[in-house]
Write a protein that holds these residues in place. Structure first.
Motif, short mmCIF file in Angstrom:
data_model
loop_
_atom_site.label_atom_id
_atom_site.label_comp_id
_atom_site.label_asym_id
_atom_site.label_seq_id
_atom_site.Cartn_x
_atom_site.Cartn_y
_atom_site.Cartn_z
N ALA A 170 -4.12 -34.67 11.95
CA ALA A 170 -2.98 -33.86 12.36
C ALA A 170 -2.25 -33.31 11.13
O ALA A 170 -1.74 -32.19 11.14
N LEU A 171 -2.21 -34.12 10.07
CA LEU A 171 -1.54 -33.70 8.83
C LEU A 171 -2.27 -32.54 8.15
O LEU A 171 -1.64 -31.66 7.57
N LEU A 172 -3.60 -32.56 8.22
CA LEU A 172 -4.38 -31.46 7.64
C LEU A 172 -4.00 -30.13 8.30
O LEU A 172 -3.77 -29.12 7.64
N VAL A 173 -3.92 -30.16 9.63
CA VAL A 173 -3.56 -28.96 10.38
C VAL A 173 -2.12 -28.57 10.10
O VAL A 173 -1.80 -27.39 9.86
N ALA A 174 -1.21 -29.56 10.13
CA ALA A 174 0.21 -29.29 9.92
C ALA A 174 0.48 -28.70 8.54
O ALA A 174 1.29 -27.78 8.39
N THR A 175 -0.21 -29.23 7.52
CA THR A 175 -0.01 -28.72 6.15
C THR A 175 -0.46 -27.27 6.04
O THR A 175 0.25 -26.44 5.46
N ALA A 176 -1.63 -26.97 6.59
CA ALA A 176 -2.12 -25.59 6.56
C ALA A 176 -1.20 -24.68 7.37
O ALA A 176 -0.86 -23.57 6.93
#
Length: 440
Positions: free
Chosen positions: A47-53
């Protein structure tokens, strides 16, 4: 394209596109790096990968349209480390509450960004102290990177010691540092990303880390972290030092980055320069509030934007193109998620080195600057707290200037920050005493 005033800024669509690609490659590392750091706080990595992008896309495009500058915004290095290692792990604050603290500090920053406060800070806070803070944070995140990859370990005899380099995973980290420094020295475009790629491929080939099972996929949901911030819990008096540290660090980080990037292309020296600077500060303040809602740490201007400026980027069209480029990263998340941790942590070491270089700008002949710089830089990694280093630095500067009767250097800005720092230091090192002082 008149909205970006390309002709007025002596640039073209092609030049802006090339500049955007340069900046994108230079800061692409933030997606896997930020996700890895925040996942140490107990947050789901996918979820963090998506949120960061996602927040990088939204914040950068917004800044391009709002401020019309070639500056990209994303989760700040140092600020994400403070979130995880100082607040969540060090202070044992739930990550939901830490996100609430970020929202509060960002809300304060947003309000003040629409006033003259930001310019008052720039004019009244000594540049030497801002450089010391940057260097201290650099030392702190470098220490985190070295310890997380196992190159530095705890020792009952000497507190810290060198790790086991014969361990294949530790060796991956060492090789990663070598490539990171080598590519940076050679000034290769996208050197950070290239170093991560080379190190990862080597680790996969030799079977030290598991190879990715897939490369492209549909983005996962950010539901586990979206809207999970706990603002009410962050309103506790005991969290005031953390909120103040987030605010002050965010302020200095933004001003320092924008000043540095702006100087390279005279972005803020023209007739509308002050207006552009103000709008840039408004952008990352508003974006930080949005980032806390989405589920990421503080958003700030990225120093890597300087690479795009060097490539000719002069307007917000560069920022818009950067945001568009980051859309493609949403579909390569399996690849980002499988990158070995010890291929990523060297980025913290390299960023720490770059931030530490700010010490070269400091005037050590001034006793107050000399002492406050040393204490700021050394205490951040030794106490594992940016708050302690920041507060002791300001307090020592104030005391020495007072003892030397350098009244001209004790302006309202310095006095205000010294008082805030005193409360932050007491709250961080003696919370019960702090509560008794304020009656909490």
């Amino acid at each position: 394209m008149d909205i970006f005033k390309l002709k007025q800024n002596n640039t073209t669509v092609k030049t802006e596109l090339n500049a955007a690609l340069t900046t994108f490659l230079a800061m692409l590392y933030i997606v896997p790096v930020n996700a890895l750091i925040l996942s140490d706080a107990g947050m789901p990595k996918d979820a963090l990968l998506v949120a960061t992008a996602l927040i990088t896309i939204i914040a950068t495009i917004f800044n391009g349209l709002w401020a019309n500058t070639p500056v990209a915004l994303s989760t700040g290095m140092g600020l994400n480390a403070y979130f995880t290692y100082s607040m969540v792990i060090g202070m044992q604050i739930p990550w939901q509450t830490a996100l609430g603290a970020i929202f509060i500090s960002s809300a304060i920053f947003t309000i003040l960004s629409f006033t003259n406060f930001r310019l008052w800070i720039i004019k009244n806070i000594p540049l030497d102290l801002r450089c010391a803070i940057s260097a201290g944070i650099g030392a702190f995140i470098c220490f985190i990177g070295l310890s997380q990859m196992g190159l530095i370990v705890a020792s009952p005899a000497t507190k810290v010691a060198i790790g086991n380099i014969s361990d294949p995973k530790v060796l991956v980290g060492v090789i990663g540092i070598i490539f990171m420094i080598l590519f940076w020295t050679l000034k290769l475009r996208g050197g950070f990303v290239l170093a991560i790629a080379v190190t990862s491929i080597g680790a996969w080939i030799f079977g030290i880390y598991e190879t990715p099972k897939e490369i492209i996929s549909i983005p996962v949901s950010i539901a586990p972290i979206f809207g999970e911030l706990d603002i009410l819990s962050a309103l506790k008096i005991s969290l005031l030092p953390a909120v103040l540290t987030l605010f002050v660090t965010h302020l200095f980080d933004s001003i320092g980055t924008l000043t540095g990037v702006g100087n390279r292309a005279n972005l803020f020296t023209h007739a509308d320069g002050e207006k552009k600077l103000a709008k840039n500060l408004e952008s990352d303040a508003i974006a930080s509030m949005g980032g806390a809602v989405i589920g990421t740490s503080t958003i700030t201007a990225f120093a890597e934007s300087a690479s795009g400026v060097e490539a000719g980027g002069r307007t917000g069209l560069t920022a818009v193109f950067i945001g568009i480029f980051f859309i493609f990263t949403l579909f390569f998340l399996p690849l980002f998620g499988s990158i070995p941790a010890n291929a990523i942590y060297p980025v913290l070491v390299m960023v720490g080195i770059l931030m530490f270089s700010e010490l070269g700008k400091i005037n050590y002949k001034d006793p107050a600057i000399c002492v406050s710089t040393f204490l700021t830089v050394i205490l951040m990694p030794l106490t594992y707290s940016i708050t302690i280093g920041l507060s002791v630095g300001f307090i020592s500067y104030f005391i020495i200037k007072l003892a030397l009767r350098k009244w001209e250097d004790l302006n309202l800005g310095v006095i205000t920050l010294a008082i805030i720092s005193l409360f932050a230091f007491i709250a961080s090192s003696a919370p019960n005493l702090f509560k008794s002082i304020i009656g909490g």
